[in-house]
Design a protein around this motif. Sequence first.
Motif: not given
Length: 346
Positions: A263-270, A281-284, A296-297, A317-322
């Motif tokens: 998963t690519l998580t995109i966070e916004g900040y102000l 999802y980059l893979c699921l 399924n991709f 900000l971009f984060k990744m998790s798996s």
Amino acid sequence: MKFFPKYIIAIITLVLLSSCEEDIVELRVPYPNDITFSDLELGRFTFKTYEAPFKAGDVASGIITANAAAGGVNTHVGFALSNQNSRSYPWYTSPKFAPKNLSESQKQQVIDSSAYSVYTLGVNRTENFLVGNTAGDNAYFTLEKPGVVEHVLVANTSYNYLLTQFGSVYSKTLDTSTQSYKLDGAEVQNPNILNNNISQYATFRLPSFNDVEALRMTGAVTMERRRIGEIARAAVLDAGGTVDEGKVAYLAAYNAYNTGFVTLTIEGYLNGSKTGDVDEYLCLKPGVDPENPEYNFTLNDWRKVDLTPLGQVDKVLFKMSSSYVDEQGNMIYPTLFCLDGIRLSK
């Protein structure tokens, strides 16, 4: 009479231009103000890392500053610039084709050919793009002035696509006990190489960060389900249950456990405060997403991600998790993704 063919060509050209006019407009109009990084200088089929943050965009598109720093251990820190589009295993990661005297630096260059390539269905047409390394929360960009980011384009690197689809080792021979293909197994055609010459078939190896052997995501899911099943079986046996009851418990736990995602998580900040986040999802694998349990991709092209839910931001900000991690909870797959087409609201 010698000019007749020219008239025919002119007429055909006018017809084609007329019939394609709407398509041409559709191709050109939607992207006049996107930040595409194509104005940044970069040689063909290469990539560039930075030792400090760098700016992109202009008055029409808006200006962002992409974070970058020197000192990357596995790859760069923050963002790098690239236009590479290799979509197959590097030939020199194959025992069959690799020179025996490759230095460690040369081996890393071979891996970089995948790490800094975007994976797309066909030839990539976005020209320059960014490769983000999310390690240490360093993959972020800031806006010159606060605003709404309408959307961005994201994609897998070829490195991540190959690992999630096939694994660090790829051949025709699968070891079902380990769920890894055998490096000394039957030779296979390199993905996306349109060549039926069997002399070009081989086995391939592409290690993840720190020389880690990664399973394809399907294999990682199978191994994790086996682990969950064994826990259930052991619990039944420890409670005095029979072997058959243990088998039933194993199968029930194995089939009920759904996992498998990147998963690519995109966070916004102000002004330093988080405004929201968006997951892509980059893979699921099936059963993981409750809203789309059949999905399924592995993402195999650019995807537009709506970021308007983040609202007004001055930092993204971009984060990744798996689901596939080591004993310390670190991702097995590289913490890399591709970014392009940033559109700021006016």
